[in-house]
Design a protein around this motif. Structure first.
Motif, PDB file in Angstrom:
ATOM      1  N   LEU A  12       0.850  -1.195   0.000  1.00  0.00           N
ATOM      2  CA  LEU A  12       0.000   0.000   0.000  1.00  0.00           C
ATOM      3  C   LEU A  12       0.879   1.236   0.000  1.00  0.00           C
ATOM      4  CD1 LEU A  12      -2.783   1.465   0.375  1.00  0.00           C
ATOM      5  CD2 LEU A  12      -2.378   1.248   2.853  1.00  0.00           C
ATOM      6  N   GLU A  14       1.412   5.473   0.074  1.00  0.00           N
ATOM      7  CA  GLU A  14       0.869   6.553   0.900  1.00  0.00           C
ATOM      8  C   GLU A  14      -0.330   7.232   0.246  1.00  0.00           C
ATOM      9  OE1 GLU A  14       2.865  10.125   3.582  1.00  0.00           O
ATOM     10  OE2 GLU A  14       3.811   9.527   1.710  1.00  0.00           O
ATOM     11  N   GLY A  16      -2.606   5.794  -1.384  1.00  0.00           N
ATOM     12  CA  GLY A  16      -3.739   4.874  -1.432  1.00  0.00           C
ATOM     13  C   GLY A  16      -3.671   3.821  -2.517  1.00  0.00           C
ATOM     14  N   GLN A 144      -7.782  -0.303   5.800  1.00  0.00           N
ATOM     15  CA  GLN A 144      -7.856   0.836   6.727  1.00  0.00           C
ATOM     16  C   GLN A 144      -6.831   0.701   7.843  1.00  0.00           C
ATOM     17  OE1 GLN A 144      -9.510   3.665   6.231  1.00  0.00           O
ATOM     18  NE2 GLN A 144     -10.106   2.716   4.276  1.00  0.00           N
ATOM     19  N   LYS A 147      -3.551   1.625   6.343  1.00  0.00           N
ATOM     20  CA  LYS A 147      -3.458   3.078   6.165  1.00  0.00           C
ATOM     21  C   LYS A 147      -3.155   3.769   7.489  1.00  0.00           C
ATOM     22  CE  LYS A 147      -6.382   3.692   2.054  1.00  0.00           C
ATOM     23  NZ  LYS A 147      -7.641   4.285   1.518  1.00  0.00           N
ATOM     24  N   SER A 151       0.191   5.938   8.253  1.00  0.00           N
ATOM     25  CA  SER A 151       0.086   7.371   8.577  1.00  0.00           C
ATOM     26  C   SER A 151       1.055   7.779   9.687  1.00  0.00           C
ATOM     27  CB  SER A 151      -1.346   7.722   8.979  1.00  0.00           C
ATOM     28  OG  SER A 151      -1.689   7.113  10.213  1.00  0.00           O
TER      29      SER A 151
END
Length: 372
Positions: A12, A14, A16, A144, A147, A151
């Motif tokens: 993944l 950054e 998306g 999710q 992500k 982050s």
């Protein structure tokens, strides 16, 4: 020899974007800035290069692991990349000098490896959209959750990483009876740099990244060296001050890669984060003095500002990159100091630029003659 166990895995970015592959071996989760290297050989040297600390490496060569591993190819004491992404990961190797397979080598380092990824598409995407943070995982499938974890990963811009790879205590390399002594500041030094210096009659004392100039000077060296390394050069305030002190002293100084950027900053020339950097073993450089091109090994995501360099009366550009005209080499106009953005020691790569080590030796000898 059995087949490698491969689990479904996710990459993944950054922004998306998602790529899919297979985890080699135990799998796991890893984060870091994603980058790619275009070299067709030298994967072990790349994986152990301290300059890649904190980065997930994408190899553009289709086959990785096919010639195994050997201790002689290590550029540091351990694997430094944060993770590996490749197309075909080979458990079968064929090289007489090999001591083992790449899978076993990486497993000892607990490195997360993804294979069966469409690396052509991935590299094309990075080229267009730039280097960015990424996460690779075989044990987390919830996007999710990935992500959220991603982050929390800091940006490479402004990130000081030399402290993560530098030696903790000073050490020596080479013959103590060698005619030349050099103090080297370890910002993430490669073994092949030390080998190139030692083979030219240099006895090196390697110092941790936060060592003062006074301590480096206590070795009574004939010259100083600032090494390659990972991360943004701007936070390296001590190394920048050391470079200023060496220049003030008027002692011979040579810098490679991160060391080159530190020397630029010490002379008031800013650096910047590149769109996706230069990483490979066939980068073309123009030597302004000779008018000849050189093929070089490169590994950097930051560069020296060319306009500011051209406006600086104390510094001259000696080399530039033929693909994008970025600064590839500098020299001080009144001090015995020069630096290059690329890797003359190669490991892996061509030997077009090894003359720079001879240039450093000549600079030291000429300075010793003047002060004798």
């Amino acid at each position: 020899m059995g087949y490698l166990e491969k689990k479904d895995a996710i990459l993944l970015l950054e922004d998306g974007t998602i790529f899919y592959g297979k985890a080699v071996g135990d799998g796991g989760t890893a984060t870091g800035e994603i980058c790619f290297n275009t070299g067709t050989t030298g994967y072990q040297e790349i994986f152990t290069d301290p300059s890649y600390f904190g980065q997930i490496m994408v190899t553009t060569n289709a086959h990785i692991g096919n010639y195994g591993t050997t201790d002689a190819d290590d550029e540091s004491d351990s694997v430094k990349i944060a993770g590996l992404v490749c197309k075909n990961f080979s458990e079968v190797f064929s090289r007489e000098a090999a001591q083992g397979d790449l899978q076993g080598f990486l497993k000892k380092k607990n490195l997360v490896v993804l294979s069966d990824v469409d690396t052509r598409a991935l590299v094309s995407y990075i080229r267009d959209h730039g280097a960015q943070n990424a996460i690779i995982s075989s044990n987390i499938t919830d996007i999710q959750a990935l992500k959220q974890q991603l982050s929390d990963v800091p940006s490479m811009k402004g990130l000081e990483l030399a402290s993560k790879v530098s030696c903790k205590e000073p050490y020596y390399f080479g013959d103590e009876n060698a005619p030349i002594k050099v103090s080297a500041l370890d910002l993430g030094i490669k073994k092949n740099i030390l080998r190139n210096l030692a083979s030219r009659g240099v006895y090196i004392k390697v110092f941790p990244y936060d060592t003062s100039f006074e301590e480096m000077k206590s070795f009574q060296p004939d010259g100083y060296f600032l090494s390659n390394g990972p991360g943004d050069p701007e936070p390296l305030t001590n190394a920048i001050q050391v470079a200023k002190d060496i220049l003030e002293e008027g002692a011979p100084l040579f810098g490679i890669c991160l060391g080159h950027q530190v020397i630029a900053l010490a002379n008031g020339i800013p650096t910047f984060k590149m769109h996706n950097g230069h990483r490979g073993i066939n980068h073309p450089i123009m030597n302004i003095a000779t008018g000849k091109g050189e093929i070089t090994s490169q590994n950097h995501g930051f560069a020296v500002d060319r306009k500011a360099t051209e406006e600086n009366k104390d510094i001259s550009i000696t080399h530039y990159h033929l693909n994008d005209d970025t600064v590839a080499g500098l020299k001080h106009n009144t001090k015995p100091c020069f630096s290059v953005q690329y890797h003359p020691e190669a490991g892996p790569g061509p030997n077009d630029a090894t003359y720079l080590f001879d240039q450093f030796i000549n600079l030291i000898n000429s300075t010793k003659e003047v002060t004798a």
